[in-house]
Structure formats: C-alpha cells, structure tokens
Design an enzyme around this catalytic site. Structure first.
Site, PDB file in Angstrom:
ATOM      1  N   HIS A 142      49.788  36.167  38.404  1.00  0.00           N
ATOM      2  CA  HIS A 142      47.930  35.753  39.622  1.00  0.00           C
ATOM      3  C   HIS A 142      48.072  34.416  39.807  1.00  0.00           C
ATOM      4  O   HIS A 142      48.227  33.661  39.432  1.00  0.00           O
ATOM      5  CB  HIS A 142      46.807  36.095  38.959  1.00  0.00           C
ATOM      6  CG  HIS A 142      45.344  36.810  39.346  1.00  0.00           C
ATOM      7  ND1 HIS A 142      44.303  35.493  39.440  1.00  0.00           N
ATOM      8  CD2 HIS A 142      45.090  37.886  39.794  1.00  0.00           C
ATOM      9  CE1 HIS A 142      43.577  36.039  40.232  1.00  0.00           C
ATOM     10  NE2 HIS A 142      43.597  37.268  40.030  1.00  0.00           N
ATOM     11  N   ASP A 189      48.963  34.714  30.061  1.00  0.00           N
ATOM     12  CA  ASP A 189      46.987  35.373  30.423  1.00  0.00           C
ATOM     13  C   ASP A 189      47.584  37.001  30.627  1.00  0.00           C
ATOM     14  O   ASP A 189      48.274  37.848  30.838  1.00  0.00           O
ATOM     15  CB  ASP A 189      48.120  35.321  32.149  1.00  0.00           C
ATOM     16  CG  ASP A 189      46.408  36.607  33.223  1.00  0.00           C
ATOM     17  OD1 ASP A 189      45.408  36.988  32.604  1.00  0.00           O
ATOM     18  OD2 ASP A 189      46.578  35.889  34.471  1.00  0.00           O
ATOM     19  N   GLN A 243      44.652  41.954  31.404  1.00  0.00           N
ATOM     20  CA  GLN A 243      45.173  43.343  31.693  1.00  0.00           C
ATOM     21  C   GLN A 243      45.743  43.348  30.945  1.00  0.00           C
ATOM     22  O   GLN A 243      45.873  44.646  30.831  1.00  0.00           O
ATOM     23  CB  GLN A 243      46.146  43.369  32.624  1.00  0.00           C
ATOM     24  CG  GLN A 243      45.438  43.118  34.286  1.00  0.00           C
ATOM     25  CD  GLN A 243      44.574  43.357  34.657  1.00  0.00           C
ATOM     26  OE1 GLN A 243      44.453  44.652  34.824  1.00  0.00           O
ATOM     27  NE2 GLN A 243      43.292  43.315  35.331  1.00  0.00           N
ATOM     28  N   LYS A 291      37.149  42.458  32.017  1.00  0.00           N
ATOM     29  CA  LYS A 291      37.734  43.837  32.557  1.00  0.00           C
ATOM     30  C   LYS A 291      38.047  44.805  30.412  1.00  0.00           C
ATOM     31  O   LYS A 291      39.021  45.712  31.095  1.00  0.00           O
ATOM     32  CB  LYS A 291      39.486  43.387  32.325  1.00  0.00           C
ATOM     33  CG  LYS A 291      39.928  42.518  33.764  1.00  0.00           C
ATOM     34  CD  LYS A 291      40.586  41.717  34.231  1.00  0.00           C
ATOM     35  CE  LYS A 291      40.157  40.774  36.108  1.00  0.00           C
ATOM     36  NZ  LYS A 291      40.716  41.146  36.665  1.00  0.00           N
ATOM     37  N   CYS A 349      45.217  39.397  44.578  1.00  0.00           N
ATOM     38  CA  CYS A 349      45.192  37.837  44.541  1.00  0.00           C
ATOM     39  C   CYS A 349      47.002  37.683  43.388  1.00  0.00           C
ATOM     40  O   CYS A 349      46.691  36.738  42.763  1.00  0.00           O
ATOM     41  CB  CYS A 349      44.635  37.708  42.969  1.00  0.00           C
ATOM     42  SG  CYS A 349      42.631  36.817  43.695  1.00  0.00           S
TER      43      CYS A 349
END
Length: 399
Positions: free
Chosen positions: A119, A194, A197, A220, A357
């Site tokens: 991202h 990261d 998700q 999220k 992104c």
C-alpha cells in the site's frame, strides 16, 4: 441463495446494512456493529470527559476506560501494555516509525526492503526520509504472494528494515510473518508489518510472529475511524524519540529544556482520541465473541465461492491466489472498473474500483485499475449473487 438464521442475526447487528444493499468494500472500511456504536455513543455522551489530567471523578473514570482500551489492544496482539501506541491509524503508525526510529537509525548507504504489493502508506513514508537510504523491492511469486525466497537472495547486512503487508489489500495473499522475521533478523534488519487487512481476519500474536513493529487501523476492524495502533518491542520504543510535541507526552517543560514521558505516552502528543480508543476496544470484544477463526473461515469461503463463479466466465481476469483472504480483485474485459462500479451501484452493490493505493502493484499486474470485492463477517452468498447479477447486466450494456 438463502441466508440461515445465524447469518441473518449477525447481519442485523449492522445498522449500515439495513435495506437491500450489498456491501463488498470491507477492505476499505468495515461497517460497524451496534455494540461498537453504543460504546462510542456512551463514551461521547453520558461518560464523556477528558483523560489523564482531570481530578474529578468522571475524568478519572474515563482515564481508566481509555487505559483499559490499551490493555485490551495489548491482549488482542499478545503484547505488553506499554508497547501499545495509539495513533490516528496505520498510516500514522508507519510514519511514526519512519520519522522517529528510521530517521535516527538509518543513514546513507542503508537499505529498506519493501514488496511489489505494498500500500502507498508503506512506500511513501520511507521515501520521505530523504537521508540517502535506498529502497529495494521484493517481487511476488506467480500467485501474488511476497516471494520470500527472492527476499532471502536480496537481503544483505546493508538492509536495516524490511516492511511488508501481512495481507495484501488487493490480492488477499497472506504473508508468512515468522519466515519473514527470520530472514530479516538473519541480516540484522528490523521487520515492520502492515496488519490492516489481517487484524479483522486473523488471530494476531506479535510474540509468535517475532516482528519488531506491527501497525493496523481500527476502522477496518469494525471500529471507529481516526484511531489505530503501533506496536513495537519495548526496548525499541524506549530508544525512540518523540516525533510530535505537545501536551501529554512530556515529563517537565521549561523554556530551557523539556524532558519526555516514557513510552508509549511520549508518542501520544495532545488530547488523544478517547472515544475512538474505547470504540476500538469494543470492536475487539465484539470480534472476539464472534471468533477470529470464524471470521477467517467465513471470508476465505466466500472468496473461494466468488472466484469459482467468476472463473466460469470467459470475460473475467482474476488476480491473486485461490486461497485469498476475503478479497477478490478482478477485471471485466472491455469495461473500466469505474464503469463497472457505477453500474453495480445502481444494482445496490458496493465494490471498490481503482488502484487501491497500490499503483506499483497495478503496474506489475499490467492494468490501470481493478474491481475489488471484499468481504466481512456480515457478508453472505446473497452479496455474491447480487454482484454476479450486476456483472451480467454490465456485460449486456457494454456488449
């Protein structure tokens, strides 16, 4: 495709899903269950007060609730309470690491390893360092996973940081974090993950992962916007300097010299996102009650079903692995994803259309954009049925 009683009961907890609307954009942001809405409303209304400095009872109570949210977050990650920094989201968490840890510890000639699927929030902060640090890019394997065999060949002692996504926001491919940590640490590099998700879909254990930094956003995770988390090893946080100055992050201030609070408070300048932190903790409680194992299986199963249905068409290109985690990106021949998204909206189906992104990944895939359907715990087969119906209508319109 009928819904069973359990699916109907779960979906009914989400006021944002009332009516005949099929929300397939959870990877961008999740809808909020009533339990989270109720927690945030109470925190903003009946229970509201500032934290940390008030001597009156409600402020003390709100401080306890705010710090309880920190403990809840630590438990969510199997971490220690004083390793949890509240930020505005994963983007700010990664920028914090870049501007505090990386700016102080990396110099010209050092290298950072990213991957093709990152991202923008895990690319641009490292470019903004402007201290002569070079960025290398790890390729993907044929199925769209970060190629850790290639990473092993690329990594050298010059690499001081490896920064990878746990789950791709475009492909749904999952990183083997423990393996990535072993490779990074073998050359003396730190590993940042990261986890945006991954947090809503996978059980997280930073001790087992053996990473050095982990970042994610609450919105999220069925929680509010404006709040996120940076986890870092205690010894790393203690060696990092503040990147923003103001109230709350200080020990003593004079015009001659300022001393700082210990971590994590030194990284939380200003009045914090009190309500949002409490809402995030409520989302974690809600998700725990449902079960992360259930979330993972449910979303994997839906992704498998959608990919199977799309594969029956001769005008669809699928991206990513067959076992993608709740995210399916695809292209419909001769139709720009934005046009598809517009027609689907007329059918009451919400998807994401664009580069997500992840422009370097789009270049790798050879497309300007993709259509992306992403699932949450509230998703079901009726959403897939509506999506397929909308795709068929789009095909008729475009011929």
């Amino acid at each position: 495709m009928s819904l069973d009683t359990a699916e109907l009961a779960l979906k009914s907890q989400f006021p944002g899903l009332a009516g005949d609307w099929h929300y397939l954009d959870t990877a961008a942001t999740a809808q909020k269950p009533q339990a989270v809405i109720d927690a945030t409303v109470a925190a903003m209304g009946r229970d509201y007060a500032t934290v940390h400095r008030g001597v009156y009872a409600r402020s003390a109570d709100m401080t306890l609730a705010f710090e309880a949210a920190r403990r809840r977050t630590a438990a969510f990650l199997n971490a220690e309470e004083d390793e949890i920094v509240f930020t505005r989201g994963a983007t700010e968490s990664i920028n914090l690491v870049a501007q505090s840890w990386a700016a102080a510890n990396l110099k010209a000639g050092d290298r950072i390893l990213l991957s093709t699927l990152e991202h923008h929030s895990n690319i641009v902060p490292w470019q903004l360092l402007r201290n002569g640090v070079e960025i290398d890019v790890c390729p993907l394997d044929a199925e769209g996973r970060i190629d850790l065999e290639a990473a092993e060949r690329i990594l050298t002692p010059a690499h001081k940081l490896v920064a990878f996504a746990h789950v791709s926001n475009v492909l749904g491919s999952v990183l083997h974090v423990e393996h990535a940590a072993k490779l990074a640490h073998a050359v003396g590099a730190k590993l940042l993950i990261d986890g945006c998700q991954a947090a809503p879909r996978l059980a997280l254990d930073v001790k087992a992962f053996d990473c050095d930094f982990y970042a994610f956003s609450a919105h999220k995770l069925y929680g509010p916007t404006g709040i996120g988390v940076l986890w870092a090893r205690k010894e790393i946080l203690e060696g990092m300097q503040p990147w923003q100055g103001g109230g709350s992050m200080i020990d003593k201030v004079t015009f001659e010299k300022t001393t700082y609070a210990p971590a994590p408070q030194r990284f939380e300048a200003g009045t914090p996102n009190i309500v949002e932190a409490i809402g995030m903790a409520a989302a974690m409680d809600w998700l725990a009650a449902i079960g992360l194992n259930r979330a993972e299986k449910h979303e994997r199963d839906l992704a498998v079903l959608l990919r199977s249905e799309l594969r029956k068409r001769n005008d669809v290109t699928l991206f990513g692995p067959d076992d993608s985690l709740g995210i399916v990106s695809f292209a419909l021949d001769g139709v720009h994803p934005h046009d598809l998204g517009t027609i689907l909206d007329e059918e009451g189906v919400a998807i994401r259309a664009g580069h997500h992104c992840a422009q370097p990944l789009m270049e790798h895939l050879g497309v300007p954009a993709t259509a992306r359907a992403s699932f949450g715990l509230y998703s079901d087969e009726s959403d897939i049925e509506a999506l397929l119906k909308g795709i068929e209508r789009t095909r008729r319109i475009f011929g």
